[in-house]
Design a protein around this motif. Structure first.
Motif, PDB file in Angstrom:
ATOM      1  N   SER A 282      -3.749 -12.238  42.140  1.00 21.68           N
ATOM      2  CA  SER A 282      -4.153 -12.169  40.733  1.00 21.68           C
ATOM      3  C   SER A 282      -4.289 -10.706  40.335  1.00 21.68           C
ATOM      4  N   PHE A 283      -4.186 -10.468  39.037  1.00 21.80           N
ATOM      5  CA  PHE A 283      -4.255  -9.107  38.510  1.00 21.80           C
ATOM      6  C   PHE A 283      -5.602  -8.904  37.839  1.00 21.80           C
ATOM      7  N   ASP A 284      -6.281  -7.845  38.234  1.00 25.64           N
ATOM      8  CA  ASP A 284      -7.563  -7.521  37.621  1.00 25.64           C
ATOM      9  C   ASP A 284      -7.310  -6.483  36.527  1.00 25.64           C
ATOM     10  N   ALA A 285      -7.306  -6.932  35.282  1.00 25.87           N
ATOM     11  CA  ALA A 285      -6.938  -6.052  34.166  1.00 25.87           C
ATOM     12  C   ALA A 285      -7.927  -4.888  34.028  1.00 25.87           C
ATOM     13  N   GLU A 286      -9.154  -5.130  34.393  1.00 21.64           N
ATOM     14  CA  GLU A 286     -10.188  -4.100  34.240  1.00 21.64           C
ATOM     15  C   GLU A 286      -9.887  -2.865  35.092  1.00 21.64           C
ATOM     16  N   THR A 287      -9.496  -3.132  36.355  1.00 25.46           N
ATOM     17  CA  THR A 287      -9.227  -2.007  37.255  1.00 25.46           C
ATOM     18  C   THR A 287      -7.739  -1.719  37.369  1.00 25.46           C
ATOM     19  N   GLY A 288      -6.924  -2.596  36.816  1.00 23.64           N
ATOM     20  CA  GLY A 288      -5.470  -2.401  36.909  1.00 23.64           C
ATOM     21  C   GLY A 288      -4.939  -2.601  38.317  1.00 23.64           C
ATOM     22  N   THR A 289      -5.660  -3.372  39.118  1.00 26.23           N
ATOM     23  CA  THR A 289      -5.212  -3.563  40.506  1.00 26.23           C
ATOM     24  C   THR A 289      -5.003  -5.048  40.814  1.00 26.23           C
ATOM     25  N   MET A 290      -4.278  -5.288  41.910  1.00 30.02           N
ATOM     26  CA  MET A 290      -4.004  -6.647  42.348  1.00 30.02           C
ATOM     27  C   MET A 290      -5.060  -7.087  43.354  1.00 30.02           C
ATOM     28  N   ARG A 291      -5.323  -8.391  43.342  1.00 26.91           N
ATOM     29  CA  ARG A 291      -6.243  -8.967  44.319  1.00 26.91           C
ATOM     30  C   ARG A 291      -5.577 -10.141  45.023  1.00 26.91           C
ATOM     31  N   ALA A 292      -6.127 -10.535  46.152  1.00 27.27           N
ATOM     32  CA  ALA A 292      -5.565 -11.674  46.877  1.00 27.27           C
ATOM     33  C   ALA A 292      -6.682 -12.530  47.451  1.00 27.27           C
ATOM     34  N   ASP A 293      -6.490 -13.849  47.363  1.00 27.99           N
ATOM     35  CA  ASP A 293      -7.434 -14.777  47.976  1.00 27.99           C
ATOM     36  C   ASP A 293      -6.738 -15.403  49.199  1.00 27.99           C
ATOM     37  N   SER A 294      -7.041 -14.855  50.370  1.00 27.48           N
ATOM     38  CA  SER A 294      -6.353 -15.298  51.589  1.00 27.48           C
ATOM     39  C   SER A 294      -6.596 -16.768  51.895  1.00 27.48           C
ATOM     40  N   GLY A 295      -7.681 -17.316  51.360  1.00 31.47           N
ATOM     41  CA  GLY A 295      -8.004 -18.713  51.624  1.00 31.47           C
ATOM     42  C   GLY A 295      -6.954 -19.668  51.098  1.00 31.47           C
ATOM     43  N   LEU A 296      -6.161 -19.221  50.115  1.00 34.22           N
ATOM     44  CA  LEU A 296      -5.145 -20.089  49.530  1.00 34.22           C
ATOM     45  C   LEU A 296      -3.777 -19.876  50.171  1.00 34.22           C
ATOM     46  N   CYS A 297      -3.670 -18.832  51.008  1.00 35.55           N
ATOM     47  CA  CYS A 297      -2.360 -18.424  51.543  1.00 35.55           C
ATOM     48  C   CYS A 297      -1.890 -19.372  52.645  1.00 35.55           C
ATOM     49  N   VAL A 298      -0.582 -19.755  52.587  1.00 31.83           N
ATOM     50  CA  VAL A 298      -0.002 -20.586  53.646  1.00 31.83           C
ATOM     51  C   VAL A 298       0.909 -19.762  54.555  1.00 31.83           C
ATOM     52  N   ASN A 299       0.978 -18.464  54.302  1.00 29.72           N
ATOM     53  CA  ASN A 299       1.822 -17.539  55.082  1.00 29.72           C
ATOM     54  C   ASN A 299       3.298 -17.908  55.003  1.00 29.72           C
ATOM     55  N   CYS A 300       3.802 -18.062  53.766  1.00 25.27           N
ATOM     56  CA  CYS A 300       5.227 -18.364  53.605  1.00 25.27           C
ATOM     57  C   CYS A 300       6.047 -17.100  53.426  1.00 25.27           C
ATOM     58  N   HIS A 301       5.359 -15.971  53.272  1.00 26.72           N
ATOM     59  CA  HIS A 301       6.004 -14.660  53.182  1.00 26.72           C
ATOM     60  C   HIS A 301       6.823 -14.420  51.911  1.00 26.72           C
ATOM     61  N   ARG A 302       6.718 -15.317  50.926  1.00 32.83           N
ATOM     62  CA  ARG A 302       7.471 -15.081  49.696  1.00 32.83           C
ATOM     63  C   ARG A 302       7.057 -13.746  49.072  1.00 32.83           C
ATOM     64  N   CYS A 303       5.748 -13.502  48.962  1.00 35.84           N
ATOM     65  CA  CYS A 303       5.269 -12.278  48.312  1.00 35.84           C
ATOM     66  C   CYS A 303       5.697 -11.047  49.096  1.00 35.84           C
ATOM     67  N   VAL A 304       5.631 -11.162  50.426  1.00 37.25           N
ATOM     68  CA  VAL A 304       6.003 -10.024  51.268  1.00 37.25           C
ATOM     69  C   VAL A 304       7.470  -9.670  51.028  1.00 37.25           C
ATOM     70  N   CYS A 305       8.309 -10.709  50.904  1.00 38.54           N
ATOM     71  CA  CYS A 305       9.747 -10.480  50.733  1.00 38.54           C
ATOM     72  C   CYS A 305      10.095  -9.915  49.356  1.00 38.54           C
ATOM     73  N   VAL A 306       9.367 -10.328  48.311  1.00 39.16           N
ATOM     74  CA  VAL A 306       9.743  -9.876  46.968  1.00 39.16           C
ATOM     75  C   VAL A 306       9.061  -8.579  46.559  1.00 39.16           C
TER      76      VAL A 306
END
Lengths: 144, 502
Positions: free
Chosen positions: B34-58
């Motif tokens: 998710s994008f935090d507009a206040e700080t202009g940075t990206m965040r991640a919630d590892s609890g939802l991750c299935v480790n499919c590597h789509r984000c890593v690849c793109v």
């Protein structure tokens, strides 16, 4: 004539092309250095809505209305590519108004117009948006 | 939300490299980023991750990686983290644990304990780039009666055969378990390669009838999508008795995956769970199987070979003998490592036997009984490389089925979350936004590349052995030697130990 075509069916709306475009036109070799902390101003824009995504950039029209409308002679069509000469552009933005695709934009400093030149004007040599599209949605090809 | 279960993997973002382009966020169907507009940075919630590597690849700046979490319970050799988590999960849900893709447990891989021979001095190797090297083959019955017409000319009494240009076919994966685009990629690749793909038990989408001559259609216990045109469209018909990932049980495609298209293809109501029974309710013996084999042959005018697919189980050699006598043309065996779109975890991880051992025993049994030529044998269930194909053929297989390897070529990263239906690679999903991520123009070329590459390697390995056709390699167990195997394992595989001479 080779042109950039966008297959709406395969465009995922990831907006990666916008960043690859901004990087290609940054003149830098490192993407992080080129884009980190900066607002980008790409020549390709992905339009999103109702589950449809479509990347829009200059169509390099065969009868370009922007070239006809340019009061400074900055825009020209050459070998199927519509080019802009930043030295000649006076920033009247008539081209921005007349482009039916909304593919010409004022540059970041607002002094001249900017548009896609198929990466012929930078070190990529081939359209960087095409090269990096992850789903072959943007293609650069000959069509009848 | 289960407070007991902690994320197994963690998304690590290099803040110095992240340009906050949000591509990861747009490409994650699990909503990890998710994008935090206040700080202009990206965040991640590892609890939802299935480790499919789509984000890593793109990620265009390679700012992402996914690591195994080092969070751990008190180390216990008996109760490892996963075992404990599974107890927590079941205590939370009260349900059967579900898993996807092949058995990931640390069982021995017998492919990796067999070595291939090569020629030296006395029998020269063959260079496949300079000399003929045949990988084409036919599947089907070899036994024919010699009959002559009134003029004494030989009559063609050869039963129907499948002609393969490469000893590799794509295994059964149903439309429903995988997407329309995945099926299109498989069908087009099979056509270009001169081989076959398999509809699985989900019926054949009307758009794909044009690939019929490269299609094997399946008749499974649910009989989904089976009708006359379906059988007529195909090059061969496969009766699915079992699947390596879940021997002894049926299938269950959840209602969410039964879209309008899937519903039409399967001939079942939209949104309703599709349940394949564990047995075929009309098959309780080899004689019953024979009836179905001949019903299908009768329905298609005896023009198409019939395949019977079983899971590799303890008694599979005797079962194969029965199948060979049932009138089937081809036996397909699926090992316990074979993939699935969804299976109960305990079944997938604990039932069945390795394909290498099953294949060796089946080939031996059919030879002993003098009925090896009655059937061709195709094996699947974790054929991971061209070397596995060569070893399988040397052990006695006619050809191999590849499923997982084909999906990997299409982008699958083996995150084993197919059963959630939210495949980020557009393979195991029916959600239109995700399905379109797999462009078949790209996918089919990758499949063609993979199989072409394997075929080159198969030719190289055969050439090294001084063998110039897969037909000559088949069942040539002297070309294999075991390493790190016990006497029992060697005798089951029917091969000698490395160092023992011819």
């Amino acid at each position: 004539m080779k042109r950039i075509y966008v297959n709406e069916k395969w465009c995922l709306g990831c907006h990666l092309c916008e960043y690859e475009c901004a990087f290609a036109n940054s003149g830098l070799t490192d993407m992080v250095k080129a884009l980190k902390g900066k607002a980008i101003r790409p020549n390709i824009r992905v339009e999103d809505g109702n589950g449809v995504h479509f990347a829009v950039n200059c169509r390099h029209c065969s009868d370009p209305i922007c070239v006809h409308s340019c009061i400074a002679g900055a825009l020209s069509a050459e070998d199927g590519t519509v080019k802009i000469d930043g030295e000649k552009c006076v920033g009247c933005f008539t081209c921005v108004l007349v482009c039916p695709y909304g593919a010409i934009l004022p540059s970041a400093d607002g002094r001249i117009a900017q548009k896609c030149m198929l990466c012929l004007n930078n070190s990529c040599g081939e359209p960087n948006c095409v090269k990096h599209c992850i789903n072959n949605a943007i293609v650069y090809e000959e069509r009848g | 939300m289960n407070m007991y279960i902690q994320p197994e993997y963690e998304v690590v973002r290099d803040k110095d490299r992240c340009i906050a382009c949000r591509v990861c966020e747009r490409q994650c169907a699990n909503l990890v980023h998710s994008f935090d507009a206040e700080t202009g940075t990206m965040r991640a919630d590892s609890g939802l991750c299935v480790n499919c590597h789509r984000c890593v690849c793109v990620c265009p700046t390679h700012a992402l990686k996914i690591v195994k979490s080092d969070d751990t319970y008190k180390i216990n050799a008996n109760w490892d983290n996963q075992t404990i988590n599974e107890v927590y999960r079941q205590a939370n849900s009260g349900g059967v644990l579900l898993s996807s893709m092949g058995n990931p447990k640390d069982y021995p891989v017998f492919w990796d304990k067999m070595l291939i021979n090569a020629s030296q001095v006395t029998n020269p190797p063959i260079d496949p780039l300079r000399e003929p090297m045949e990988t084409q083959l036919w599947l089907g019955k070899r036994t024919v009666k010699i009959e002559r017409d009134a003029n004494g000319k030989l009559k063609n009494t050869l039963p129907p055969q499948l002609k393969l240009k490469v000893p590799i076919m794509f295994s059964a994966m149903s439309y429903g378990s995988i997407s329309y685009n995945a099926h299109e990629a498989l069908a087009r690749a099979a056509e270009e390669l001169g081989t076959f793909y398999n509809t699985g038990e989900g019926g054949l989408h009307k758009d794909f009838y044009k690939y019929g001559k490269n299609t094997i259609v399946q008749v499974a216990s649910g009989r989904f999508g089976v009708h006359k045109e379906y059988l007529d469209a195909a090059a061969a018909i496969e009766i699915k008795m079992g699947q390596g990932a879940k021997p002894g049980i049926g299938g269950h495609l959840p209602g969410e995956k039964i879209s309008a298209d899937v519903s039409e293809t399967r001939m079942i109501p939209q949104g309703v769970d599709a349940i394949s029974p564990a047995p075929h309710h009309d098959i309780y013996s080899i004689e019953d199987l024979r009836q179905l084999v001949y019903s299908l042959k009768e329905a298609t005018d005896y023009k198409k070979p019939v395949i019977v697919k079983i899971a590799a189980v303890h008694n599979c050699a005797a079962i194969a003998s029965g199948i060979a006598r049932s009138g089937a043309d081809i036996i397909a065996i699926d090992g316990y490592r074979g993939g699935t779109g969804a299976a109960p975890t305990r079944i997938r991880d604990n039932v069945g036997i390795p394909i290498e051992l099953a294949l060796a025993q089946i080939d031996e049994r059919l030879r002993e009984e003098g009925i090896r030529d009655e059937v061709s044998v195709v094996v699947g269930g974790s054929v991971r490389s061209s070397a596995d194909v060569v070893k399988a053929i040397a052990l006695g297989a006619d050809a191999c089925y590849i499923g997982t390897a084909a999906l990997l070529a299409l982008g699958c990263h083996l995150c084993r979350s197919c059963h959630t239906g939210k495949c980020n690679w557009g393979i195991a999903t029916q959600i239109p936004e995700l399905v379109k991520r797999l462009n078949p123009d790209v996918g089919y070329k990758r499949l063609v590349n993979l199989v072409t590459a394997w075929n080159h390697e198969i030719q190289e390995m055969m050439g090294g052995m001084g063998i110039n056709s897969v037909e000559a390699l088949r069942g040539n167990r002297l070309m294999l030697r075991g390493i790190g195997l016990t006497d029992t394992e060697l005798s089951v595989l029917g091969i000698k130990y490395a160092g023992e001479s011819m």
